[in-house]
Design a protein around this motif. Structure first.
Motif, PDB file in Angstrom:
ATOM      1  N   GLY A 133       0.791  -1.229   0.000  1.00  0.00           N
ATOM      2  CA  GLY A 133       0.000   0.000   0.000  1.00  0.00           C
ATOM      3  C   GLY A 133       0.820   1.274   0.000  1.00  0.00           C
ATOM      4  N   ALA A 134       2.068   1.206   0.451  1.00  0.00           N
ATOM      5  CA  ALA A 134       2.936   2.386   0.404  1.00  0.00           C
ATOM      6  C   ALA A 134       3.529   2.549  -0.989  1.00  0.00           C
ATOM      7  N   ALA A 135       4.071   1.470  -1.519  1.00  0.00           N
ATOM      8  CA  ALA A 135       4.728   1.530  -2.826  1.00  0.00           C
ATOM      9  C   ALA A 135       3.754   1.818  -3.957  1.00  0.00           C
ATOM     10  N   MET A 136       2.503   1.406  -3.809  1.00  0.00           N
ATOM     11  CA  MET A 136       1.550   1.560  -4.903  1.00  0.00           C
ATOM     12  C   MET A 136       1.243   3.021  -5.209  1.00  0.00           C
ATOM     13  N   LYS A 137       1.438   3.907  -4.223  1.00  0.00           N
ATOM     14  CA  LYS A 137       1.078   5.317  -4.409  1.00  0.00           C
ATOM     15  C   LYS A 137       2.296   6.235  -4.450  1.00  0.00           C
ATOM     16  N   ILE A 138       3.491   5.660  -4.514  1.00  0.00           N
ATOM     17  CA  ILE A 138       4.716   6.423  -4.321  1.00  0.00           C
ATOM     18  C   ILE A 138       5.284   7.019  -5.604  1.00  0.00           C
ATOM     19  N   VAL A 139       4.824   6.568  -6.766  1.00  0.00           N
ATOM     20  CA  VAL A 139       5.404   7.019  -8.032  1.00  0.00           C
ATOM     21  C   VAL A 139       5.438   8.546  -8.174  1.00  0.00           C
ATOM     22  N   PRO A 140       4.366   9.284  -7.801  1.00  0.00           N
ATOM     23  CA  PRO A 140       4.442  10.754  -7.939  1.00  0.00           C
ATOM     24  C   PRO A 140       5.617  11.386  -7.201  1.00  0.00           C
ATOM     25  N   ILE A 141       5.992  10.831  -6.060  1.00  0.00           N
ATOM     26  CA  ILE A 141       7.144  11.361  -5.334  1.00  0.00           C
ATOM     27  C   ILE A 141       8.415  11.152  -6.158  1.00  0.00           C
ATOM     28  N   ALA A 175       8.200  -2.276   4.060  1.00  0.00           N
ATOM     29  CA  ALA A 175       7.333  -1.411   3.262  1.00  0.00           C
ATOM     30  C   ALA A 175       8.081  -0.169   2.795  1.00  0.00           C
ATOM     31  N   ILE A 176       8.911   0.401   3.669  1.00  0.00           N
ATOM     32  CA  ILE A 176       9.708   1.564   3.287  1.00  0.00           C
ATOM     33  C   ILE A 176      10.721   1.173   2.220  1.00  0.00           C
ATOM     34  N   SER A 177      11.343   0.023   2.395  1.00  0.00           N
ATOM     35  CA  SER A 177      12.287  -0.482   1.407  1.00  0.00           C
ATOM     36  C   SER A 177      11.624  -0.611   0.040  1.00  0.00           C
ATOM     37  N   ALA A 178      10.440  -1.189   0.023  1.00  0.00           N
ATOM     38  CA  ALA A 178       9.711  -1.397  -1.226  1.00  0.00           C
ATOM     39  C   ALA A 178       9.327  -0.079  -1.882  1.00  0.00           C
ATOM     40  N   ALA A 179       8.832   0.859  -1.078  1.00  0.00           N
ATOM     41  CA  ALA A 179       8.430   2.162  -1.610  1.00  0.00           C
ATOM     42  C   ALA A 179       9.628   2.920  -2.159  1.00  0.00           C
ATOM     43  N   CYS A 180      10.780   2.795  -1.495  1.00  0.00           N
ATOM     44  CA  CYS A 180      12.001   3.448  -1.977  1.00  0.00           C
ATOM     45  C   CYS A 180      12.391   2.918  -3.358  1.00  0.00           C
ATOM     46  N   ALA A 181      12.235   1.620  -3.552  1.00  0.00           N
ATOM     47  CA  ALA A 181      12.600   1.020  -4.840  1.00  0.00           C
ATOM     48  C   ALA A 181      11.755   1.587  -5.969  1.00  0.00           C
ATOM     49  N   ILE A 182      10.434   1.648  -5.779  1.00  0.00           N
ATOM     50  CA  ILE A 182       9.542   2.130  -6.831  1.00  0.00           C
ATOM     51  C   ILE A 182       9.746   3.619  -7.077  1.00  0.00           C
ATOM     52  N   ALA A 183       9.883   4.408  -6.017  1.00  0.00           N
ATOM     53  CA  ALA A 183      10.124   5.844  -6.179  1.00  0.00           C
ATOM     54  C   ALA A 183      11.427   6.087  -6.928  1.00  0.00           C
ATOM     55  N   ALA A 184      12.441   5.301  -6.613  1.00  0.00           N
ATOM     56  CA  ALA A 184      13.743   5.452  -7.255  1.00  0.00           C
ATOM     57  C   ALA A 184      13.662   5.160  -8.751  1.00  0.00           C
ATOM     58  N   GLY A 185      12.888   4.141  -9.120  1.00  0.00           N
ATOM     59  CA  GLY A 185      12.733   3.817 -10.530  1.00  0.00           C
ATOM     60  C   GLY A 185      12.108   4.954 -11.309  1.00  0.00           C
ATOM     61  N   ILE A 199      19.052   1.733 -13.950  1.00  0.00           N
ATOM     62  CA  ILE A 199      17.820   2.058 -13.227  1.00  0.00           C
ATOM     63  C   ILE A 199      17.516   0.967 -12.211  1.00  0.00           C
ATOM     64  N   TYR A 200      17.637  -0.272 -12.646  1.00  0.00           N
ATOM     65  CA  TYR A 200      17.342  -1.403 -11.758  1.00  0.00           C
ATOM     66  C   TYR A 200      18.316  -1.423 -10.585  1.00  0.00           C
ATOM     67  N   GLU A 201      19.560  -1.152 -10.850  1.00  0.00           N
ATOM     68  CA  GLU A 201      20.559  -1.121  -9.784  1.00  0.00           C
ATOM     69  C   GLU A 201      20.278  -0.007  -8.784  1.00  0.00           C
ATOM     70  N   TYR A 202      19.837   1.140  -9.287  1.00  0.00           N
ATOM     71  CA  TYR A 202      19.503   2.257  -8.393  1.00  0.00           C
ATOM     72  C   TYR A 202      18.281   1.913  -7.541  1.00  0.00           C
ATOM     73  N   MET A 203      17.297   1.248  -8.138  1.00  0.00           N
ATOM     74  CA  MET A 203      16.117   0.798  -7.392  1.00  0.00           C
ATOM     75  C   MET A 203      16.528  -0.151  -6.265  1.00  0.00           C
ATOM     76  N   THR A 204      17.421  -1.069  -6.589  1.00  0.00           N
ATOM     77  CA  THR A 204      17.891  -2.033  -5.592  1.00  0.00           C
ATOM     78  C   THR A 204      18.682  -1.348  -4.492  1.00  0.00           C
ATOM     79  N   GLU A 205      19.520  -0.401  -4.871  1.00  0.00           N
ATOM     80  CA  GLU A 205      20.314   0.363  -3.899  1.00  0.00           C
ATOM     81  C   GLU A 205      19.412   1.122  -2.933  1.00  0.00           C
ATOM     82  N   MET A 206      18.366   1.750  -3.469  1.00  0.00           N
ATOM     83  CA  MET A 206      17.453   2.510  -2.618  1.00  0.00           C
ATOM     84  C   MET A 206      16.608   1.584  -1.747  1.00  0.00           C
ATOM     85  N   ALA A 207      16.292   0.396  -2.246  1.00  0.00           N
ATOM     86  CA  ALA A 207      15.575  -0.587  -1.427  1.00  0.00           C
ATOM     87  C   ALA A 207      16.419  -0.977  -0.223  1.00  0.00           C
ATOM     88  N   GLU A 208      17.715  -1.148  -0.447  1.00  0.00           N
ATOM     89  CA  GLU A 208      18.617  -1.488   0.651  1.00  0.00           C
ATOM     90  C   GLU A 208      18.696  -0.359   1.674  1.00  0.00           C
TER      91      GLU A 208
END
Length: 335
Positions: A133-141, A175-185, A199-208
């Motif tokens: 529910g956090a990651a699903m709405k995070i793209v605008p950020i 949940a924060i990790s997941a939202a960071c990944a989607i926002a980063a993408g 892009i994928y590597e940056y998503m993974t880095e932000m998830a970490e």
């Protein structure tokens, strides 16, 4: 900046496109999708046998897009910064006035709102929220972060914004990790990065990085599952979809649907139409996976990558304007 404007608009179209494309099969298994719908290749109305999508029109979006719009409104009203209390107020209003909210609002959000209503502090209310529910709405950020950056995305600012939005409903490490990944993408795509691997590597880095914040929950690592999911994308698409479904998972858990969405973005090579088709047929939380993945794809390819008739269907059916949403999000930043 006009090119970035087109990419942000593409991100918004992608969210709605994926959401509506995956809506009919939401939470069905791969086998049941094939039995009831065959192989989904176009927008369909909600299926009468699906307890979630029954009654939805062809091209109609769910809470994934609605929440993304609420986030956009919040950012617009608050100078581009997250204010969780404003978001919760908007979410409550929508839930009260929407006749379909009860069918689509996730368990973590529903539980957190009940606790907040009872007077529980926001961080405590969201301390058990582990769903997507956090990651699903995070793209605008992510879209705003990518638009505002100059030489590179401000990862620290992006992380802070994600944490603040997660605070009331999904204040957990996974949940924060997941939202960071989607926002980063989304941020990397709008920034103009064309290398899918980067892009994928940056998503993974932000998830970490995101996994170090919030209430520490015993959950599989989002970043590690993203690495595993990418391995499966090296196969032909249908085998990849089956393996992602079987080994990574496509349920509502942050540790399942976010790695799956990231993998589908990569597998589709950033093509939103291809990505939506993959997501709609993979099984599980199809609409949310598609909304997240296609939101990043749309930001990667831009608004012009979508067919005019599809954009018109989405805008007409849902009474929204993607141009107006983009202008609202970027209102504090000159184009």
């Amino acid at each position: 900046m006009r090119e970035k404007f087109d990419q942000v608009k593409g991100g918004f179209i992608g969210i709605a496109y994926g959401d509506a494309f995956g809506m009919p099969a939401e939470m069905w298994s791969r086998e049941l999708i094939q039995k009831k719908l065959g192989y989904i290749k176009t927008f369909l109305p909600g299926h009468p046998d699906n307890r979630i999508s029954a009654g939805f029109a062809k091209g109609e979006v769910t809470d994934d897009t609605i929440n993304s719009i609420l986030v956009t409104e919040m950012l617009s009203e608050n100078g581009g910064r997250v204010d969780a209390q404003v978001f919760i107020k908007k979410l409550r209003y929508w839930m009260k006035h929407s006749d379909k909210s009860s069918a689509v609002v996730g368990p973590s959000t529903a539980k957190a709102l009940e606790l907040i209503e009872a007077g529980t502090p926001m961080e405590e209310a969201g301390s058990t929220g582990t769903t997507n529910g956090a990651a699903m709405k995070i793209v605008p950020i992510g879209l705003l972060a990518g638009y505002n950056c100059k030489e590179e995305v401000d990862s620290c600012h992006l992380l802070h914004q994600v944490i603040e939005l997660c605070r009331p409903t999904h204040f957990t490490s996974c949940a924060i990790s997941a939202a960071c990944a989607i926002a980063a993408g989304a941020a990397a795509a709008v920034h103009g990065e064309k290398d899918l691997s980067k892009i994928y590597e940056y998503m993974t880095e932000m998830a970490e990085k995101g996994s170090a914040y919030g209430n520490s929950i015993g959950s599989p690592s989002v970043a590690c599952r993203m690495k595993m999911a990418r391995h499966f994308t090296e196969q032909e698409p249908q085998k990849a979809l089956k393996d992602i479904y079987d080994y990574v998972g496509t349920g509502i858990s942050s540790a399942e649907s976010i790695p799956a969405a990231a993998a589908l973005f990569y597998l589709s090579e950033g093509d939103p139409a291809v990505c939506a088709e993959y997501a709609a047929n993979i099984g599980g939380d199809t609409d949310t996976i598609a909304a997240m993945a296609c939101g990043i794809c749309g930001a990667y390819k831009g608004a012009e990558s979508f067919k005019t008739e599809d954009i018109e269907l989405l805008e007409r059916t849902n009474a929204i304007s993607f141009t107006e949403l983009t202008e609202k999000l970027l209102g504090n930043t000159p184009c």
